[in-house]
Design a protein around this motif. Sequence first.
Motif, PDB file in Angstrom:
ATOM      1  N   ARG A   1      17.975 -24.880 -15.200  1.00 52.73           N
ATOM      2  CA  ARG A   1      18.726 -23.631 -15.339  1.00 52.73           C
ATOM      3  C   ARG A   1      17.989 -22.471 -14.664  1.00 52.73           C
ATOM      4  N   ASP A   2      16.677 -22.406 -14.848  1.00 49.34           N
ATOM      5  CA  ASP A   2      15.871 -21.353 -14.218  1.00 49.34           C
ATOM      6  C   ASP A   2      15.938 -21.460 -12.693  1.00 49.34           C
ATOM      7  N   ALA A   3      15.844 -22.685 -12.190  1.00 47.32           N
ATOM      8  CA  ALA A   3      15.870 -22.895 -10.736  1.00 47.32           C
ATOM      9  C   ALA A   3      17.214 -22.477 -10.143  1.00 47.32           C
ATOM     10  N   PHE A   4      18.309 -22.826 -10.790  1.00 44.13           N
ATOM     11  CA  PHE A   4      19.624 -22.435 -10.279  1.00 44.13           C
ATOM     12  C   PHE A   4      19.830 -20.918 -10.360  1.00 44.13           C
ATOM     13  N   THR A   5      19.307 -20.300 -11.417  1.00 47.74           N
ATOM     14  CA  THR A   5      19.400 -18.843 -11.537  1.00 47.74           C
ATOM     15  C   THR A   5      18.677 -18.164 -10.386  1.00 47.74           C
ATOM     16  N   ARG A   6      17.472 -18.641 -10.069  1.00 47.29           N
ATOM     17  CA  ARG A   6      16.706 -18.079  -8.954  1.00 47.29           C
ATOM     18  C   ARG A   6      17.379 -18.380  -7.612  1.00 47.29           C
ATOM     19  N   ALA A   7      17.926 -19.579  -7.479  1.00 48.15           N
ATOM     20  CA  ALA A   7      18.567 -19.974  -6.224  1.00 48.15           C
ATOM     21  C   ALA A   7      19.777 -19.113  -5.901  1.00 48.15           C
ATOM     22  N   ALA A   8      20.423 -18.556  -6.905  1.00 51.09           N
ATOM     23  CA  ALA A   8      21.612 -17.737  -6.696  1.00 51.09           C
ATOM     24  C   ALA A   8      21.281 -16.342  -6.171  1.00 51.09           C
ATOM     25  N   HIS A   9      20.023 -15.924  -6.273  1.00 49.06           N
ATOM     26  CA  HIS A   9      19.635 -14.582  -5.834  1.00 49.06           C
ATOM     27  C   HIS A   9      19.375 -14.553  -4.330  1.00 49.06           C
ATOM     28  N   GLU A  10      19.882 -13.544  -3.661  1.00 57.45           N
ATOM     29  CA  GLU A  10      19.751 -13.435  -2.208  1.00 57.45           C
ATOM     30  C   GLU A  10      18.307 -13.275  -1.765  1.00 57.45           C
ATOM     31  N   THR A  11      17.462 -12.721  -2.629  1.00 61.69           N
ATOM     32  CA  THR A  11      16.073 -12.456  -2.241  1.00 61.69           C
ATOM     33  C   THR A  11      15.177 -13.686  -2.351  1.00 61.69           C
ATOM     34  N   THR A  12      15.676 -14.753  -2.931  1.00 61.57           N
ATOM     35  CA  THR A  12      14.867 -15.951  -3.115  1.00 61.57           C
ATOM     36  C   THR A  12      14.622 -16.653  -1.782  1.00 61.57           C
ATOM     37  N   ASP A  13      13.381 -17.040  -1.528  1.00 56.75           N
ATOM     38  CA  ASP A  13      13.030 -17.836  -0.353  1.00 56.75           C
ATOM     39  C   ASP A  13      13.396 -19.288  -0.657  1.00 56.75           C
ATOM     40  N   PRO A  14      14.395 -19.863   0.027  1.00 55.55           N
ATOM     41  CA  PRO A  14      14.842 -21.220  -0.310  1.00 55.55           C
ATOM     42  C   PRO A  14      13.741 -22.269  -0.233  1.00 55.55           C
ATOM     43  N   HIS A  15      12.922 -22.220   0.807  1.00 58.02           N
ATOM     44  CA  HIS A  15      11.870 -23.226   0.943  1.00 58.02           C
ATOM     45  C   HIS A  15      10.810 -23.078  -0.144  1.00 58.02           C
ATOM     46  N   ALA A  16      10.432 -21.842  -0.445  1.00 57.66           N
ATOM     47  CA  ALA A  16       9.433 -21.609  -1.488  1.00 57.66           C
ATOM     48  C   ALA A  16       9.930 -22.123  -2.838  1.00 57.66           C
ATOM     49  N   LEU A  17      11.209 -21.876  -3.148  1.00 54.80           N
ATOM     50  CA  LEU A  17      11.750 -22.342  -4.426  1.00 54.80           C
ATOM     51  C   LEU A  17      11.875 -23.859  -4.450  1.00 54.80           C
ATOM     52  N   ALA A  18      12.269 -24.457  -3.328  1.00 51.62           N
ATOM     53  CA  ALA A  18      12.397 -25.917  -3.273  1.00 51.62           C
ATOM     54  C   ALA A  18      11.051 -26.594  -3.526  1.00 51.62           C
ATOM     55  N   ILE A  19       9.994 -26.084  -2.905  1.00 47.80           N
ATOM     56  CA  ILE A  19       8.661 -26.656  -3.098  1.00 47.80           C
ATOM     57  C   ILE A  19       8.197 -26.438  -4.535  1.00 47.80           C
TER      58      ILE A  19
END
Length: 241
Positions: free
Chosen positions: A116-134
């Motif tokens: 749930r936390d990961a999807f919440t962060r993924a929805a934000h435009e400011t999130t770096d996709p690669h950083a969150l994936a790692i």
Amino acid sequence: MTYNTHAIILRRRDLGEWDRMYIAYTAEHGKLAFIGKGTRRPKAKLASHLEPYAEVDLVLARGRVMDRVTFARVLTPTAAFSATWERAQLAAFIAECTDHLTRDAHRDLLIFDLLRDAFTRAAHETTDPHALAIAFTLRLLSALGYAPQLDRCLECRKAIAPGTAIAFPERGGIMCIRCGSSAPAGIPITHADRDHLTRASASLSPTRPSIGISTFATAQLHHHLVAPLRTTLTGSSLTRA
């Protein structure tokens, strides 16, 4: 007999002429598969509440082979994930990792909260996709019991001194320079990389990773997968197989 559950939809696939099968990770029962009768029909009321990556409240009816959804109410919509290709790929990667690495009906509230936390962060435009994936990869593997050993050498068992060490994702840890320099397929990591790995294993910390961290996380993920993902980490980006 029916029961309620709080779930996050991981994926779906068509079944028969009008039905779909859904895979969801639930807070109460772990990963579940269930049938959505008629959810492919143009005016199906439940369909919009069962989109992939949505957080939903469900009522399921027990079935002889597979349970059936009788009620669904979306709590967190998924429109943000279709805004850009990168965000759609990130959401797919998070869902696939969870689906591939977790067992059916094995309840783990830590994993549900992480998802749930990961999807919440993924929805934000400011999130770096690669950083969150790692970061998600490392935290999920740690939650499943695969946190790397970072304080002692895998070979000589001595404490690792500050400085560069050699990481071996398949063995789940690192070696000192003396032991690791002669071993094949090692990944050089700095002291800062070790601190990054320690933080990422303990909590979801989407800090921009170094090449060493990205290589380690990707190799460790592939080592624990039974089947390859459709969405994979390649270099500094997410790609679809």
